[in-house]
Design a protein around this motif. Structure first.
Motif, PDB file in Angstrom:
ATOM      1  N   LEU A  65       4.380 -12.427   1.003  1.00 48.75           N
ATOM      2  CA  LEU A  65       3.947 -13.680   0.382  1.00 48.75           C
ATOM      3  C   LEU A  65       4.702 -14.917   0.868  1.00 48.75           C
ATOM      4  CD1 LEU A  65       3.417 -12.790  -3.390  1.00 48.75           C
ATOM      5  CD2 LEU A  65       1.683 -13.278  -1.666  1.00 48.75           C
ATOM      6  N   ALA A  66       5.978 -14.778   1.143  1.00 45.21           N
ATOM      7  CA  ALA A  66       6.812 -15.948   1.445  1.00 45.21           C
ATOM      8  C   ALA A  66       6.248 -16.827   2.562  1.00 45.21           C
ATOM      9  CB  ALA A  66       8.249 -15.517   1.747  1.00 45.21           C
ATOM     10  N   PRO A  67       5.910 -16.287   3.736  1.00 45.15           N
ATOM     11  CA  PRO A  67       5.397 -17.173   4.798  1.00 45.15           C
ATOM     12  C   PRO A  67       4.094 -17.883   4.411  1.00 45.15           C
ATOM     13  CG  PRO A  67       5.959 -15.006   5.696  1.00 45.15           C
ATOM     14  CD  PRO A  67       6.054 -14.905   4.209  1.00 45.15           C
ATOM     15  N   LYS A  68       3.207 -17.170   3.721  1.00 38.02           N
ATOM     16  CA  LYS A  68       1.935 -17.765   3.306  1.00 38.02           C
ATOM     17  C   LYS A  68       2.160 -18.895   2.308  1.00 38.02           C
ATOM     18  CE  LYS A  68      -2.563 -17.927   3.186  1.00 38.02           C
ATOM     19  NZ  LYS A  68      -3.348 -18.292   4.376  1.00 38.02           N
ATOM     20  N   LEU A  69       3.037 -18.662   1.331  1.00 34.78           N
ATOM     21  CA  LEU A  69       3.317 -19.701   0.335  1.00 34.78           C
ATOM     22  C   LEU A  69       3.992 -20.911   0.953  1.00 34.78           C
ATOM     23  CD1 LEU A  69       4.324 -17.431  -2.646  1.00 34.78           C
ATOM     24  CD2 LEU A  69       2.421 -19.059  -2.599  1.00 34.78           C
ATOM     25  N   LEU A  70       4.901 -20.693   1.884  1.00 31.24           N
ATOM     26  CA  LEU A  70       5.543 -21.823   2.568  1.00 31.24           C
ATOM     27  C   LEU A  70       4.493 -22.678   3.272  1.00 31.24           C
ATOM     28  CD1 LEU A  70       8.702 -20.043   4.048  1.00 31.24           C
ATOM     29  CD2 LEU A  70       8.643 -21.699   2.157  1.00 31.24           C
ATOM     30  N   SER A  71       3.539 -22.012   3.909  1.00 31.94           N
ATOM     31  CA  SER A  71       2.464 -22.723   4.599  1.00 31.94           C
ATOM     32  C   SER A  71       1.547 -23.449   3.612  1.00 31.94           C
ATOM     33  CB  SER A  71       1.661 -21.737   5.442  1.00 31.94           C
ATOM     34  OG  SER A  71       0.531 -22.349   5.987  1.00 31.94           O
ATOM     35  N   LEU A  72       1.117 -22.747   2.556  1.00 32.47           N
ATOM     36  CA  LEU A  72       0.218 -23.342   1.570  1.00 32.47           C
ATOM     37  C   LEU A  72       0.850 -24.526   0.844  1.00 32.47           C
ATOM     38  CD1 LEU A  72      -1.307 -20.140  -0.075  1.00 32.47           C
ATOM     39  CD2 LEU A  72      -2.546 -21.810   1.316  1.00 32.47           C
ATOM     40  N   LEU A  73       2.129 -24.393   0.535  1.00 37.67           N
ATOM     41  CA  LEU A  73       2.815 -25.420  -0.241  1.00 37.67           C
ATOM     42  C   LEU A  73       3.385 -26.537   0.620  1.00 37.67           C
ATOM     43  CD1 LEU A  73       4.680 -22.988  -2.652  1.00 37.67           C
ATOM     44  CD2 LEU A  73       2.706 -24.429  -3.226  1.00 37.67           C
ATOM     45  N   GLY A  74       3.455 -26.308   1.933  1.00 37.02           N
ATOM     46  CA  GLY A  74       3.985 -27.321   2.842  1.00 37.02           C
ATOM     47  C   GLY A  74       5.461 -27.605   2.629  1.00 37.02           C
ATOM     48  N   ILE A  75       6.219 -26.552   2.347  1.00 35.23           N
ATOM     49  CA  ILE A  75       7.660 -26.703   2.133  1.00 35.23           C
ATOM     50  C   ILE A  75       8.412 -25.749   3.055  1.00 35.23           C
ATOM     51  CG2 ILE A  75       7.428 -27.459  -0.269  1.00 35.23           C
ATOM     52  CD1 ILE A  75       8.131 -24.601  -1.140  1.00 35.23           C
ATOM     53  N   ASP A  76       9.737 -25.924   3.110  1.00 40.58           N
ATOM     54  CA  ASP A  76      10.531 -24.979   3.888  1.00 40.58           C
ATOM     55  C   ASP A  76      11.196 -23.985   2.930  1.00 40.58           C
ATOM     56  OD1 ASP A  76      12.975 -26.057   2.891  1.00 40.58           O
ATOM     57  OD2 ASP A  76      12.944 -27.582   4.451  1.00 40.58           O
ATOM     58  N   GLU A  77      11.783 -22.926   3.501  1.00 40.28           N
ATOM     59  CA  GLU A  77      12.303 -21.843   2.661  1.00 40.28           C
ATOM     60  C   GLU A  77      13.467 -22.273   1.770  1.00 40.28           C
ATOM     61  OE1 GLU A  77      14.985 -19.368   5.810  1.00 40.28           O
ATOM     62  OE2 GLU A  77      12.819 -19.167   5.964  1.00 40.28           O
ATOM     63  N   ASP A  78      14.129 -23.378   2.092  1.00 41.79           N
ATOM     64  CA  ASP A  78      15.206 -23.878   1.236  1.00 41.79           C
ATOM     65  C   ASP A  78      14.684 -24.437  -0.086  1.00 41.79           C
ATOM     66  OD1 ASP A  78      17.100 -23.210   3.147  1.00 41.79           O
ATOM     67  OD2 ASP A  78      17.107 -25.222   4.040  1.00 41.79           O
ATOM     68  N   HIS A  79      13.387 -24.725  -0.141  1.00 45.60           N
ATOM     69  CA  HIS A  79      12.801 -25.323  -1.341  1.00 45.60           C
ATOM     70  C   HIS A  79      11.894 -24.349  -2.108  1.00 45.60           C
ATOM     71  CE1 HIS A  79      14.064 -28.872   0.945  1.00 45.60           C
ATOM     72  NE2 HIS A  79      14.327 -29.340  -0.276  1.00 45.60           N
ATOM     73  N   LEU A  80      11.941 -23.073  -1.739  1.00 42.58           N
ATOM     74  CA  LEU A  80      11.121 -22.064  -2.403  1.00 42.58           C
ATOM     75  C   LEU A  80      12.015 -21.012  -3.038  1.00 42.58           C
ATOM     76  CD1 LEU A  80       8.286 -20.727  -2.912  1.00 42.58           C
ATOM     77  CD2 LEU A  80       8.660 -19.485  -0.775  1.00 42.58           C
ATOM     78  N   SER A  81      11.817 -20.774  -4.320  1.00 43.71           N
ATOM     79  CA  SER A  81      12.433 -19.613  -4.968  1.00 43.71           C
ATOM     80  C   SER A  81      11.280 -18.751  -5.470  1.00 43.71           C
ATOM     81  CB  SER A  81      13.360 -20.024  -6.110  1.00 43.71           C
ATOM     82  OG  SER A  81      12.639 -20.563  -7.186  1.00 43.71           O
ATOM     83  N   MET A  82      11.409 -17.453  -5.267  1.00 49.62           N
ATOM     84  CA  MET A  82      10.299 -16.563  -5.611  1.00 49.62           C
ATOM     85  C   MET A  82      10.836 -15.305  -6.273  1.00 49.62           C
ATOM     86  SD  MET A  82       7.082 -15.110  -3.360  1.00 49.62           S
ATOM     87  CE  MET A  82       8.045 -15.038  -1.911  1.00 49.62           C
ATOM     88  N   GLU A  83      10.125 -14.899  -7.308  1.00 47.53           N
ATOM     89  CA  GLU A  83      10.443 -13.681  -8.027  1.00 47.53           C
ATOM     90  C   GLU A  83       9.188 -12.811  -8.031  1.00 47.53           C
ATOM     91  OE1 GLU A  83      11.027 -12.532 -12.696  1.00 47.53           O
ATOM     92  OE2 GLU A  83      11.821 -14.430 -12.011  1.00 47.53           O
ATOM     93  N   VAL A  84       9.331 -11.574  -7.587  1.00 51.38           N
ATOM     94  CA  VAL A  84       8.232 -10.609  -7.629  1.00 51.38           C
ATOM     95  C   VAL A  84       8.690  -9.472  -8.528  1.00 51.38           C
ATOM     96  CG1 VAL A  84       6.773  -9.042  -6.303  1.00 51.38           C
ATOM     97  CG2 VAL A  84       7.481 -11.218  -5.299  1.00 51.38           C
ATOM     98  N   SER A  85       7.890  -9.141  -9.532  1.00 52.25           N
ATOM     99  CA  SER A  85       8.304  -8.117 -10.488  1.00 52.25           C
ATOM    100  C   SER A  85       7.157  -7.190 -10.849  1.00 52.25           C
ATOM    101  CB  SER A  85       8.868  -8.775 -11.748  1.00 52.25           C
ATOM    102  OG  SER A  85       7.872  -9.537 -12.395  1.00 52.25           O
ATOM    103  N   SER A  86       7.519  -6.099 -11.507  1.00 47.00           N
ATOM    104  CA  SER A  86       6.533  -5.140 -12.006  1.00 47.00           C
ATOM    105  C   SER A  86       6.047  -5.612 -13.374  1.00 47.00           C
ATOM    106  CB  SER A  86       7.178  -3.760 -12.130  1.00 47.00           C
ATOM    107  OG  SER A  86       8.098  -3.750 -13.206  1.00 47.00           O
ATOM    108  N   PRO A  87       4.952  -5.045 -13.848  1.00 46.27           N
ATOM    109  CA  PRO A  87       4.437  -5.459 -15.149  1.00 46.27           C
ATOM    110  C   PRO A  87       5.262  -4.948 -16.329  1.00 46.27           C
ATOM    111  CG  PRO A  87       3.031  -3.797 -14.192  1.00 46.27           C
ATOM    112  CD  PRO A  87       4.054  -4.136 -13.167  1.00 46.27           C
TER     113      PRO A  87
END
Length: 155
Positions: A65-87
């Protein structure tokens, strides 16, 4: 309980395809801008709710997900925090579209018309209602507007 089309949730369609390519299902996606940064929270599962999501599964989806979200959001990785979890155990279903993801899974719903929990296995669902198979073999349907809350059952 409301039914939200997944296509109406920002970035959900793009991200769901990547999560499915990684062998999982995207249940929930929240994208929250905060002071020039963006926090993303994703909840993933398998279509078979009895299978557990591992840390490795979360990591695999995070890397997808990280590369796609960086592209979609137009930001760099220093400005993205992401949490992926189970239900988690006995996931609370937050939106009615989730019923379609768990066909064949055991669930309990609080039916406002009955004033009580009703349990069964999800046979089908659409944008208006879910049909469950009861323990006695019969089936019943509950309109989403009559569901106050719902949980997957850990069987």
């Amino acid at each position: 309980m409301e039914y939200t089309e997944r296509k109406d949730i920002p970035y959900f369609t793009d991200c769901a395809a990547l999560v499915e390519d990684a062998g999982c299902l995207l249940l929930e996606l929240q994208v929250v801008p905060q002071h020039g940064n963006v926090h993303v929270s994703a909840v993933i599962s398998f279509s078979d709710a009895s299978k557990d999501i591992s840390v490795a599964d979360c990591s695999k989806v995070h890397h997808a997900l990280a590369p796609k979200l960086l592209s979609l959001l137009g930001i760099d990785e220093d400005h993205l925090s992401m949490e992926v979890s189970s239900p988690g155990l006995e996931r609370k279903l937050k939106d009615a579209y989730e019923f379609s993801l768990f066909t064949g899974a055991a669930v309990k719903v609080w039916d406002k018309t009955e004033g009580d929990w009703r349990s069964g296995v999800i046979e089908s669902s659409d944008s208006k209602q879910v049909t469950l198979k009861a323990e006695d073999g019969g089936t019943f349907s509950v309109a989403f507007e009559n569901i106050a809350k719902a949980k997957l059952l850990n069987t």
